[in-house]
Design a protein around this motif. Structure first.
Motif, PDB file in Angstrom:
ATOM      1  N   LEU A 101      42.655  19.336  79.899  1.00 42.27           N
ATOM      2  CA  LEU A 101      41.253  19.303  80.328  1.00 42.27           C
ATOM      3  C   LEU A 101      40.778  17.871  80.550  1.00 42.27           C
TER       4      LEU A 101
ATOM      5  N   ASN B 244      36.054  19.569  85.172  1.00 44.93           N
ATOM      6  CA  ASN B 244      35.686  20.382  84.018  1.00 44.93           C
ATOM      7  C   ASN B 244      34.293  20.062  83.496  1.00 44.93           C
TER       8      ASN B 244
ATOM      9  N   LEU C 133      31.369  22.711  83.083  1.00 46.61           N
ATOM     10  CA  LEU C 133      30.752  22.844  81.764  1.00 46.61           C
ATOM     11  C   LEU C 133      29.232  22.674  81.846  1.00 46.61           C
TER      12      LEU C 133
ATOM     13  N   TYR D 236      27.785  25.845  83.444  1.00 41.29           N
ATOM     14  CA  TYR D 236      27.996  26.918  82.477  1.00 41.29           C
ATOM     15  C   TYR D 236      26.973  26.813  81.333  1.00 41.29           C
TER      16      TYR D 236
ATOM     17  N   GLU E  19      42.457  27.284  77.257  1.00 44.23           N
ATOM     18  CA  GLU E  19      41.642  26.415  78.108  1.00 44.23           C
ATOM     19  C   GLU E  19      40.334  27.103  78.474  1.00 44.23           C
TER      20      GLU E  19
ATOM     21  N   VAL F  44      36.446  25.951  77.158  1.00 42.41           N
ATOM     22  CA  VAL F  44      35.333  25.691  78.073  1.00 42.41           C
ATOM     23  C   VAL F  44      34.172  26.646  77.803  1.00 42.41           C
ATOM     24  N   SER F  45      34.472  27.949  77.717  1.00 41.29           N
ATOM     25  CA  SER F  45      33.408  28.940  77.572  1.00 41.29           C
ATOM     26  C   SER F  45      32.722  28.848  76.211  1.00 41.29           C
TER      27      SER F  45
ATOM     28  N   THR G  82      32.553  26.181  74.247  1.00 39.32           N
ATOM     29  CA  THR G  82      31.775  24.938  74.208  1.00 39.32           C
ATOM     30  C   THR G  82      30.463  25.099  74.962  1.00 39.32           C
ATOM     31  N   ALA G  83      30.527  25.733  76.140  1.00 38.16           N
ATOM     32  CA  ALA G  83      29.310  25.958  76.930  1.00 38.16           C
ATOM     33  C   ALA G  83      28.351  26.888  76.206  1.00 38.16           C
TER      34      ALA G  83
ATOM     35  N   TYR H 179      34.615  34.650  82.084  1.00 31.57           N
ATOM     36  CA  TYR H 179      35.286  33.413  82.504  1.00 31.57           C
ATOM     37  C   TYR H 179      36.695  33.339  81.928  1.00 31.57           C
TER      38      TYR H 179
END
Length: 377
Positions: A19, A26, A30, A33, A292, A296-297, A299-300, A356
């Motif tokens: 990432l 990304n 992010l 998102y 991965e 991302v999801s 964290t968002a 996602y």
């Protein structure tokens, strides 16, 4: 178990490095998102807090409010009506009330005038909410004069201000003595606005309302539970309006997320080919990409939900307050207490995180099962 856990930790470490190598791409994903989660979570948290606040406020209201109807419209309670109810079994207390709506011609705000016994509010005096007093630039001891129903100024002295803790109820409330109320509105003697009844057993509220409706065909009993459902429907309707407005934003994000997750760049395909060539299994590649997507999801979601929490419970949700609270000239200022609906949070989590994460599986699986030499070419 230890070896499996070590394997997952190594996959997560490699995922974070992957990432970081595509930082710009990304970070853009992010940010979008997180913004989507922030908007949806703010809307959900604010609506839940308002529902909880309305429930708390109505908890102290009478179990039944009895109104009189004439030609299907709310009419005044005539003299002797309270006595004609008689002694209904289960009713603990009956109180005839005086209240009225009043549109202030100067500010355009809709006020609620309510009469209190002279022992609570002296004749010629008035009690105001702090928000209304601030809007009119009034303080204790000042005199205000509302135009009465004859068009003449009716002077009243501000005796005291209602406590800020009750501002959701008192923001537009004006308390005055019964004599002043009747003189101000030219209210006929012996008449009242409605009757509040307290029921001893909460399970008997429906039976009491049925008995009242049968004994007084021209009456309309309104239950506290019905008022609660009405508030819930209002908040649901307003929340639906905002969601309808935001549906374009949600669809835009869905397309953006799908394109980012489902479309592998040449660099990513080449990376997968190299991993396969040095001995990675197909399942390892898929796990790495699933991690991965989860990184991302999650964290968002965490960032967006935390920002929504601060937005709603620390700043009062300025983005959505005018719509969900309603339109008014005098807005009540009150602190929202956190009231989280677990089902709404779980639904938000499911519809923002899982789509996602799932979107990355198909393209990754196709690239992972392809011959490494073909992929790198």
């Amino acid at each position: 178990m230890r070896s499996w856990l070590d394997r997952q930790l190594h996959l997560i470490d490699f995922t974070l490095g992957s990432l970081a190598r595509r930082k710009a791409r990304n970070l853009g994903l992010l940010a979008v998102y997180t913004l989507l989660v922030f908007v949806l979570a703010s809307l959900s948290l604010f609506a839940s807090a308002l529902r909880s606040e309305a429930t708390h406020v109505l908890a102290g209201s009478p179990e039944v409010v009895l109104q009189r109807l004439v030609a299907g419209r709310h009419d005044l309670i005539p003299p002797g009506y309270l006595e004609s109810i008689g002694r209904v079994r289960g009713v603990q207390k009956k109180e005839a009330r005086l209240w009225a709506y009043y549109r202030d011609p100067r500010s355009g705000s809709q006020l609620v005038f309510m009469a209190r016994p002279d022992a609570e509010v002296a004749v010629g005096s008035v009690m105001l909410g702090t928000r209304l007093a601030a809007a009119a630039k009034l303080k204790v001891g000042d005199t205000l004069a509302f135009p009465d129903y004859r068009g003449q100024p009716y002077p009243l002295r501000v005796a005291s201000l209602l406590t800020p803790d009750s501002e959701l109820q008192s923001a537009t409330l004006v308390l005055l003595a019964e004599a002043d109320f009747r003189a101000f509105f030219a209210y006929p003697a012996g008449h009242y606005t409605d009757i509040a009844l307290s029921v001893r057993n909460p399970l008997e509220v429906g039976n009491v309302a049925s008995k009242l409706a049968a004994a007084l065909p021209d009456s309309r009993p309104i239950l506290r539970d019905e008022m609660l459902r009405t508030y819930e429907h209002i908040f649901d309707w307003r929340e639906g309006i905002l969601l309808t407005v935001l549906v374009g934003v949600i669809l835009t994000f869905a397309i953006f997320a799908w394109e980012k997750a489902a479309g592998l760049s040449a660099e990513e395909k080449r990376e997968i080919g190299i991993l396969k060539a040095i001995g990675w299994e197909t399942s390892d590649v898929i796990r790495m990409k699933v991690w991965e997507g989860l990184v991302v999801s999650l964290t968002a979601f965490a960032s967006g939900f935390l920002a929504a929490w601060v937005h709603v419970f620390h700043f009062g949700a300025p983005l959505f307050a005018p719509v969900l609270k309603g339109w008014s000239v005098v807005y009540p200022e009150f602190a929202l207490f956190p009231a989280v609906d677990g089902l709404q949070v779980a639904t938000l989590f499911f519809f923002t995180v899982f789509p996602y994460t799932a979107a990355v599986l198909v393209p990754i699986w196709r690239a992972a099962i392809t011959d490494p030499d073909t992929v790198m070419r």
